[in-house]
Each structure stands twice: as structure tokens, then as C-alpha cells.
Design an enzyme around this catalytic site. Structure first.
Site, PDB file in Angstrom:
ATOM      1  CE  LYS A   1     109.320  54.542  77.416  1.00  0.00           C
ATOM      2  NZ  LYS A   1     108.880  53.572  76.425  1.00  0.00           N
TER       3      LYS A   1
ATOM      4  CE  LYS B   1     115.843  50.499  81.085  1.00  0.00           C
ATOM      5  NZ  LYS B   1     114.565  50.262  80.426  1.00  0.00           N
TER       6      LYS B   1
ATOM      7  CE  LYS C   1     116.049  51.127  72.560  1.00  0.00           C
ATOM      8  NZ  LYS C   1     115.799  49.776  72.083  1.00  0.00           N
TER       9      LYS C   1
HETATM   10  P1  TYM Z   1     112.807  47.443  74.970  1.00  0.00           P
HETATM   11  O1  TYM Z   1     112.814  47.639  73.493  1.00  0.00           O
HETATM   12  O2  TYM Z   1     112.939  48.612  75.857  1.00  0.00           O
HETATM   13  O3  TYM Z   1     113.920  46.407  75.379  1.00  0.00           O
HETATM   14  C1  TYM Z   1     114.016  45.146  74.744  1.00  0.00           C
HETATM   15  C2  TYM Z   1     114.454  44.088  75.734  1.00  0.00           C
HETATM   16  O4  TYM Z   1     115.708  44.421  76.319  1.00  0.00           O
HETATM   17  C3  TYM Z   1     115.627  44.367  77.733  1.00  0.00           C
HETATM   18  N1  TYM Z   1     116.508  45.412  78.283  1.00  0.00           N
HETATM   19  C4  TYM Z   1     117.433  45.191  79.216  1.00  0.00           C
HETATM   20  N2  TYM Z   1     117.813  44.083  79.879  1.00  0.00           N
HETATM   21  C5  TYM Z   1     118.804  44.187  80.791  1.00  0.00           C
HETATM   22  N3  TYM Z   1     119.436  45.367  81.058  1.00  0.00           N
HETATM   23  C6  TYM Z   1     119.097  46.494  80.426  1.00  0.00           C
HETATM   24  N4  TYM Z   1     119.727  47.638  80.694  1.00  0.00           N
HETATM   25  C7  TYM Z   1     118.049  46.444  79.458  1.00  0.00           C
HETATM   26  N5  TYM Z   1     117.467  47.371  78.651  1.00  0.00           N
HETATM   27  C8  TYM Z   1     116.524  46.716  77.952  1.00  0.00           C
HETATM   28  C9  TYM Z   1     114.165  44.639  78.045  1.00  0.00           C
HETATM   29  O5  TYM Z   1     113.807  44.139  79.307  1.00  0.00           O
HETATM   30  C10 TYM Z   1     113.476  43.922  76.911  1.00  0.00           C
HETATM   31  O6  TYM Z   1     113.359  42.548  77.207  1.00  0.00           O
HETATM   32  N6  TYM Z   1     107.943  46.742  75.858  1.00  0.00           N
HETATM   33  C11 TYM Z   1     109.170  46.082  75.451  1.00  0.00           C
HETATM   34  C12 TYM Z   1     109.084  45.466  74.076  1.00  0.00           C
HETATM   35  C13 TYM Z   1     107.929  44.559  73.899  1.00  0.00           C
HETATM   36  C14 TYM Z   1     107.808  43.219  74.357  1.00  0.00           C
HETATM   37  C15 TYM Z   1     106.555  42.768  73.924  1.00  0.00           C
HETATM   38  C16 TYM Z   1     108.659  42.406  75.093  1.00  0.00           C
HETATM   39  C17 TYM Z   1     106.781  44.834  73.228  1.00  0.00           C
HETATM   40  N7  TYM Z   1     105.968  43.782  73.231  1.00  0.00           N
HETATM   41  C18 TYM Z   1     106.089  41.478  74.221  1.00  0.00           C
HETATM   42  C19 TYM Z   1     108.208  41.102  75.396  1.00  0.00           C
HETATM   43  C20 TYM Z   1     106.952  40.676  74.965  1.00  0.00           C
HETATM   44  C21 TYM Z   1     110.284  47.106  75.430  1.00  0.00           C
HETATM   45  O7  TYM Z   1     110.087  48.271  75.356  1.00  0.00           O
HETATM   46  O8  TYM Z   1     111.519  46.591  75.391  1.00  0.00           O
END
Ligand code: TYM
Length: 330
Positions: A113, A195, A198
Site C-alpha cells: 500500500k 489477488k 476491488k
Molecule cells: P478486506 O476488507 O481486505 O477483506 C475482507 C476479507 O476477505 C478476504 N479476501 C479474500 N479472500 C480470498 N481471495 C481474495 N481475493 C480475497 N480478497 C479479500 C480477506 O482475507 C478478508 O478475510 N484487515 C482486514 C479486515 C479486518 C479484519 C479484522 C479481519 C479488520 N479487522 C479483524 C479479521 C479480523 C481487511 O482489510 O480485509
């Protein structure tokens, strides 16, 4: 006997992809009966990259409606908006003071990032994983169902829990990641080495949970494959491998069944069928979403009750932490 705790969250930064669904939300549904689940919409995390305030508000409600449309049940799970529970920001501050700059600067997501936003390299991006640790640790979480990309952040959360426990006295449960083998990393349809996300500039790289059937068909048709021409599951054919994974998750068929079914049949037919499998898989979610998103009163009831339940537990942990670090009780 008390149920074990599960915590997870998604950022409300624009439409959710089928990567979010497959890697995370879909797996949350089945945990609801057995565990005490907390599912958050992590808006504090979302503002580490630039947001348009009115869009952030809209996206937050959209994610809530998607959660419910996918099958999260507010009677079984605690569903809430992160900024409604101030303890998340408060515990983050305390955890910041035991986080090492070196470890934070080695976080892959931060490195990626920061390359993208060199001009706006804010401190929030740097301490982002500490906030995530606070999310998890506040609820004495044992299991965190996430996609593969969050594994490193989970390790940090474990380190911080152990560090705090050792420095003061046992306070936090040390959480474990729950990462499903299949679908833990759904790849971009345009570049199967990165990956699905969005934030991809090319919208053909991702499918949104709310994409119209026509868009889904178009994107799958254009998905990058290879010149081998056989539907096989291996690392020489990453594009096809990714499509087989998506097919398997939405249809419930095993990888083997899919590979056997398409033996001797070209990519065209495979992609056509896959598109229908995805369209049909998302249809009930989209129908339910369309009802929910117009029912603002219901959404408000869900997030208000969720915040109340979450705050009660979060504040209990925070009070213990404050006492242990030496703050005078308020
Ligand atoms: P975020 O919002 O980027 O994504 C949410 C969840 O989706 C999963 N994910 C994917 N899994 C498989 N293939 C993909 N291409 C893919 N893109 C996204 C992510 O692994 C995630 O599980 N930091 C986290 C959000 C968060 C969080 C937490 C998660 C904040 N606090 C506490 C667990 C526990 C995030 O940015 O996810």
C-alpha cells in the site's frame, strides 16, 4: 459450557468481490451455530485510504446488507460497525505502545500500500494491523476466519497478545487464523498471479457480489487462460486453476469432478457453465440484498443492537487492560 469466540471483518471500501465472499463471508455463515461470532464492518480501517464521506456511509450500509443477504443472522451473531464501539480505537492506542516499528514495517500489505500511496503515506496505514489486533483481542477471540492475505496480520495479533500477557499478566486469548484451503486466495481474472481485489484498476479482474448477470458473464468470458486448452488443475495453468476453484465453491462439486466433467471439452463451454454457476449462486444473495438495502430501519436496528452487545464485551476487556497498565479507574 461457554462457546468459543470467532471474530472477523470486512472493510467498507466499495463493492465486495467474490474473493471477499469465498475467502471470508461464506465461511462465517457455518460458524454461527457453534461459536459466539462477532462480525464487524471495519470503517476505522477504511479511512486509512482516501474516502468520500458520503460514499463511506453508503458503503457501510451496503456491506451490512450484504452480510445479512449472505446469511449472517443477527439473532445468532453480533453484527456491528467498528466505529460504534470506541474500545477498538482505545485498545489500539495501548497496543501501539508495545508494537515494534520494525515488525510493522515488514507487513506485506503495508509495503504494497505504501508503494501505491507514497504521497499520502499516513500513520494510520502503518498501524493498521495494530487496530486489527485490537479488534480481535477485545473479544477474547479464538478463531479468525480470513483469506490467506490476512495471515501475517494474524501473526502480529498473536505476538501482541503474548507480549502483553507476558509483560503484565494473562489478559488476552491468543487467536488462531482459520484459513480454508480452497478459495483462501481467489486470483484476479485478468492476472492470475495477483489477488482478486476491488482496488484493481481493471474491472474485468474482479467480480462483485452485486454484479449484474451480464457483467459476470462478460468478465468470465474475458478471463485470462492459457494456450494449453485443457481444463486441468495445476500451477502451469493458474488462470484455469483459479476458475476451477471458483466453480467448485459455487457449485459444491469437487475439483476432481469438475476436471473429469470437462475432459476433452474446451475452455469456451467451461467458462459458459462457470458463468451460470456464479450467476445462480449469487442470485438469491442479490435478491435478498435488494430487499434489505431499502429497509433502513431494519439495518439500523441490527447495527444498534450489535454495537450494544459488542460494547459490553469489549469494555470488559478494555477495563482490565487499563487497570493492568496503571490507569486510575474512571
Ligand atoms: P478486506 O476488507 O481486505 O477483506 C475482507 C476479507 O476477505 C478476504 N479476501 C479474500 N479472500 C480470498 N481471495 C481474495 N481475493 C480475497 N480478497 C479479500 C480477506 O482475507 C478478508 O478475510 N484487515 C482486514 C479486515 C479486518 C479484519 C479484522 C479481519 C479488520 N479487522 C479483524 C479479521 C479480523 C481487511 O482489510 O480485509
Amino acid at each position: 459450557m461457554e462457546k468459543k469466540v470467532v471474530f472477523s471483518g470486512v472493510q467498507p471500501s466499495g463493492g465486495l468481490t467474490i474473493g471477499n465472499y469465498i475467502g471470508a463471508i461464506k465461511n462465517w455463515i457455518s460458524l454461527q451455530d457453534e461459536y459466539d461470532c462477532y462480525y464487524s464492518i471495519v470503517d476505522l480501517h477504511a479511512i486509512t485510504v482516501p474516502q468520500v464521506p458520503k460514499d463511506l456511509r453508503k458503503n457501510t450500509l451496503e456491506v451490512l446488507a450484504i452480510y445479512l443477504a449472505c446469511g449472517l443472522d443477527s439473532e445468532k451473531s453480533t453484527i456491528f460497525i467498528q466505529s460504534h464501539v470506541p474500545a477498538h480505537a482505545e485498545l489500539t492506542w495501548v497496543l501501539n505502545t508495545i508494537s515494534y516499528m520494525g515488525q510493522l514495517s515488514r507487513m506485506t500489505q503495508f509495503k504494497e500500500k505504501s508503494k501505491k500511496s507514497e504521497e499520502n503515506l499516513n500513520a494510520g496505514l502503518f498501524t493498521y494491523p495494530v487496530l486489527m489486533a485490537a479488534d480481535i483481542l477485545l473479544y477474547q477471540t479464538e478463531l479468525v476466519p480470513v483469506g490467506e492475505d490476512q495471515k501475517q496480520h494474524l501473526e502480529l495479533a498473536r505476538d501482541l497478545a503474548e507480549r502483553f500477557n507476558n509483560k503484565y499478566s494473562p489478559t488476552f486469548q491468543v487467536p488462531e487464523p482459520l484459513i480454508k484451503k480452497e478459495g483462501a486466495r481467489i486470483m484476479s481474472l485478468q492476472n492470475p498471479e495477483s489477488k482478486m481485489s476491488k482496488s484493481d484498476e481493471n474491472e474485468n479482474g474482479y467480480i462483485l457480489i452485486l454484479d449484474k448477470p451480464e457483467a459476470i458473464r462478460r468478465k468470465i468470458k474475458r478471463a485470462v487462460t492459457d494456450s494449453i486448452g485443457e481444463v486441468k488443475y495445476n500451477d502451469e495453468q493458474l488462470g484455469i486453476k483459479n476458475l476451477i476453484n471458483i466453480y467448485s465453491v459455487f457449485s459444491g462439486d469437487t475439483i476432481e469432478e469438475i476436471v473429469n466433467r470437462y475432459e476433452g471439452i474446451g475452455y469456451g463451454k467451461f467458462k459458459e457453465d462457470l458463468a451460470e454457476v456464479v450467476v445462480e449462486g449469487l442470485r438469491p444473495i442479490q435478491e435478498r440484498y435488494n430487499e434489505l438495502i431499502n429497509d433502513k430501519d431494519y439495518l439500523e436496528k441490527v447495527y444498534r443492537e450489535g454495537a450494544e452487545k459488542a460494547s459490553y464485551i469489549a469494555n470488559k476487556t478494555l477495563r482490565r487492560v487499563y487497570r493492568k497498565v496503571g490507569f486510575i479507574q474512571r
